[in-house]
Design a protein around this motif. Structure first.
Motif, PDB file in Angstrom:
ATOM      1  N   VAL A 261       0.763  -1.208  -0.069  1.00  0.00           N
ATOM      2  CA  VAL A 261      -0.026   0.048   0.027  1.00  0.00           C
ATOM      3  C   VAL A 261       0.810   1.066   0.007  1.00  0.00           C
ATOM      4  N   GLU A 262       2.220   1.139  -0.296  1.00  0.00           N
ATOM      5  CA  GLU A 262       3.066   2.203  -0.422  1.00  0.00           C
ATOM      6  C   GLU A 262       3.702   2.166  -1.892  1.00  0.00           C
ATOM      7  N   PRO A 263       3.997   3.429  -2.101  1.00  0.00           N
ATOM      8  CA  PRO A 263       4.803   3.466  -3.612  1.00  0.00           C
ATOM      9  C   PRO A 263       6.177   3.031  -3.162  1.00  0.00           C
ATOM     10  N   ASP A 264       6.783   2.248  -4.589  1.00  0.00           N
ATOM     11  CA  ASP A 264       8.224   2.043  -4.235  1.00  0.00           C
ATOM     12  C   ASP A 264       9.101   3.242  -4.178  1.00  0.00           C
ATOM     13  N   LEU A 265       9.988   3.345  -3.346  1.00  0.00           N
ATOM     14  CA  LEU A 265      10.772   4.604  -3.331  1.00  0.00           C
ATOM     15  C   LEU A 265      11.261   4.942  -4.210  1.00  0.00           C
ATOM     16  N   ASN A 266      11.934   4.138  -5.464  1.00  0.00           N
ATOM     17  CA  ASN A 266      12.655   4.603  -6.382  1.00  0.00           C
ATOM     18  C   ASN A 266      11.611   5.199  -7.465  1.00  0.00           C
ATOM     19  N   ASP A 267      10.502   4.740  -7.371  1.00  0.00           N
ATOM     20  CA  ASP A 267       9.484   5.133  -8.302  1.00  0.00           C
ATOM     21  C   ASP A 267       8.807   6.433  -7.918  1.00  0.00           C
ATOM     22  N   GLU A 268       8.708   6.980  -6.788  1.00  0.00           N
ATOM     23  CA  GLU A 268       7.789   8.085  -6.294  1.00  0.00           C
ATOM     24  C   GLU A 268       8.035   8.434  -4.796  1.00  0.00           C
ATOM     25  N   PRO A 269       9.431   8.972  -4.522  1.00  0.00           N
ATOM     26  CA  PRO A 269       9.609   9.257  -3.303  1.00  0.00           C
ATOM     27  C   PRO A 269       9.012  10.646  -2.973  1.00  0.00           C
ATOM     28  N   HIS A 270       9.031  10.833  -1.591  1.00  0.00           N
ATOM     29  CA  HIS A 270       8.927  12.193  -1.059  1.00  0.00           C
ATOM     30  C   HIS A 270      10.486  12.233  -0.702  1.00  0.00           C
TER      31      HIS A 270
END
Length: 609
Positions: free
Chosen positions: A82-91
């Motif tokens: 339920v989280e984005p992949d950090l490489n795809d869409e980080p804050h």
């Protein structure tokens, strides 16, 4: 595919679901766009099994490494479904050394129901004082740790009062389904619609006793005593949503209900409580895995909403009213991305320079102790007892504080072995085993001893309190880092005010005092420590699920982004109803207030339609 609606709502969590519920029931055509998937509890699933995967909170999937050109490039991280992949869409946030780092903090949850699917369910009302902090602090000369007068300059009264919101608090507590106790709360209630709380876990008696002793120490003649924490978990059959509980409600008491996504549907997420009752109406549509990318503007209105469908194809839809409620960071990002691509939208949304500014979270922290006896904390909900004894005006003035907060015990904190290991020496929520990497001696018998001395013995008292609004705490678009769709990612620039640190120290001392008083005379009662979140190694970005401010509402168009009804000033039909609207962050967990305000705004939109 239908593309004309009365209302389009971007986001299906606490800010969007109440509006969808009200307008769909009123016969208006409603489209909800949700970035994440539909995850159902087992009673809604055709095969009788929940869609949750048990990685929602602990993020214990395959190890990955950050590839982006940032200061923490190469670090390992773990994602959940339920989280984005950090490489795809980080804050991205600016750290204390002015380096830029990627984080998953600020993503409450990409799933139908948003963060309400995963949160612990603590559902405080704000106290009346939270709505008038500018008035409370005007003329004071006893505020500590504010040498530049920032508080008196930056504090704002809300454009609505507690009395204005109270009927909507009641509506929220009734329609969402909350259990708790009105007695001893320092907020007026027009009606008590709480369901009865379940029996508290045995470990919580230490918290209750300590809170009562603290109350009598602070105000011997008129103590403000503790109460059962309001929790968004049903304990009785819930008529508005049609949910049923087991024949013995006590059997539903498990930390899996609120420490992860709830497979039983007892936790009152926005999906099961507010969207499920309208999901089969012919005038209601929800499109999951659909990413809103931009809004366009014509003649004072948002004229079209563009989004990517699950296959990545760009589509669009139109509506008489558009509501943005995708959690404050992403809502501000969406508005700024839209302004970047549409000059008319840019001019209207930036009628002043406040969009993204005065971003806030909460001052939070607490204290912890180890008890001589072991308790099965998996048979518990999130927080059994709370107290308002440190939130009244007398206490605030005596301590030189600008605003207050609430204390409560995290009953199910470290209730399950995986959560105990996850928090061992934790330095970032994105790195599950980091504490063990820094403690190489914790292996073999040492792990057994660690479990024996700590598992089921930990008692924590937490606090949640107002953060000082600061103009330079803000959300921007990052100048170089883009997501996998080639859009600028959100850039979080945030620091703690000097008074925030003092406030956290003060409340940490009160949390510690609860434990000290409770543990007096008990052999082997071990105090572990206390502190505020600013002390954490990643304290600047510890924002958890309380994403607030950045598009505050007010009565002065030159001093706010939204009007008192959460409508963007220079738009006839654009509303923002997640936590971004708040001018101050409140004295407790914000979900109940976000939902109550969304019900209030729904009535205004309905009148407009």
């Amino acid at each position: 595919m239908k593309d004309q609606f009365d209302v389009i709502i971007i986001g299906s969590g606490a800010g969007g679901a109440p509006i969808a519920n009200v307008l769909a029931k009123a016969g208006k055509s409603v489209l909800v766009l949700e970035k994440g998937p539909m995850i159902r509890p087992q009673y809604q699933s055709p095969n009788g099994r929940s869609d949750f995967k048990r990685d929602e909170l602990s993020s214990d999937g395959p190890e990955k490494r950050l590839q982006l050109p940032l200061a923490n490039q190469g670090v390992s991280y773990y994602s959940s479904h339920v989280e984005p992949d950090l490489n795809d869409e980080p804050h991205v946030y600016r750290d204390g050394d002015h380096s830029d780092k990627a984080t998953l903090e600020g993503y409450t949850a990409q799933v139908v129901g948003g963060g309400t699917q995963l949160y612990g369910g603590v559902s405080f009302r704000f106290v009346p004082l939270d709505f008038k902090l500018a008035s409370f602090n005007a003329g004071r000369n006893d505020i500590r740790e504010d040498p530049n007068g920032d508080i008196r300059r930056e504090a704002r009264d809300w454009p609505i009062s507690y009395d204005d919101l109270e009927p909507y608090y009641t509506k929220t507590e009734e329609l969402v389904g909350i259990n708790g106790m009105v007695q001893n709360q320092q907020k007026p209630f027009s009606r008590d619609v709480y369901q009865p709380p379940l029996t508290p876990n045995g470990i919580s008696e230490y918290a209750r006793r300590g809170m009562e002793l603290l109350a009598r120490e602070l105000r011997p003649a008129n103590p403000i005593l503790p109460y059962r924490t309001p929790l968004a978990v049903i304990t009785r059959d819930h008529g508005p949503s049609g949910r049923k509980i087991p024949s013995d409600p006590e059997t539903a008491k498990t930390s899996y209900v609120n420490r992860y996504g709830d497979p039983l549907g007892l936790k009152s997420s926005a999906w099961v409580s507010l969207l499920t009752p309208v999901k089969d109406l012919p005038n209601f549509t929800i499109r999951c895995n659909s990413i809103a990318t931009r809004l366009t503007y014509t003649n004072g209105k948002v004229d079209r909403v563009y989004y990517l469908d699950p296959g990545g194809m760009e589509r669009s839809a139109q509506a008489k009213v558009v509501v943005v409620a995708c959690s404050a960071i992403e809502s501000i990002r969406l508005l700024k991305l839209s302004a970047k691509l549409d000059s008319g939208f840019d001019q209207a949304i930036h009628q002043n320079d406040l969009l993204g500014r005065y971003f806030m979270t909460h001052c939070f922290g607490g204290a912890a102790a180890l008890l001589p006896d072991r308790y099965d904390k998996s048979i518990a909900l999130d927080a059994d007892w709370a107290t308002d004894c440190c939130g009244n005006e007398d206490f605030l003035r005596s301590q030189g504080l600008w605003a207050g907060g609430a204390l409560y015990n995290n009953t199910s904190d470290e209730a399950l072995p995986i959560s105990l290991f996850r928090t061992q020496g934790a330095m970032d929520l994105d790195n599950l085993w980091l504490g063990f990497m820094y403690n190489a001696g914790l292996k073999g018998q040492a792990v057994v001893d660690f479990l024996d001395t700590q598992f089921g013995r930990g008692l924590s008292i937490s606090f949640m309190a107002n953060q000082v609004p600061q103009r330079d705490n803000r959300i921007e678009l990052h100048p170089t880092i883009q997501d996998k769709w080639n859009r600028s990612v959100a850039y979080i620039i945030k620091d703690w005010h000097q008074h925030d640190r003092y406030l956290m120290d003060t409340y940490a001392n009160m949390a510690a005092r609860v434990l000290e008083l409770s543990g007096q005379g008990i052999q082997a009662f071990k105090f572990v420590g206390k502190g505020g979140s600013y002390l954490a190694p990643n304290g600047l970005v510890r924002i958890a699920n309380h994403i607030l401010g950045g598009a505050r509402f007010g009565t002065d168009r030159n001093d706010s982004v939204l009007d008192p009804n959460c409508r963007a000033w220079d738009f006839d039909n654009l509303y923002v109803t997640d936590g971004a609207f708040m001018p101050t962050s409140g004295s407790g967990n914000p979900t109940n207030t976000i939902e109550a305000n969304s019900f209030r705004v729904a009535d205004r939109i309905l009148a407009q339609l």
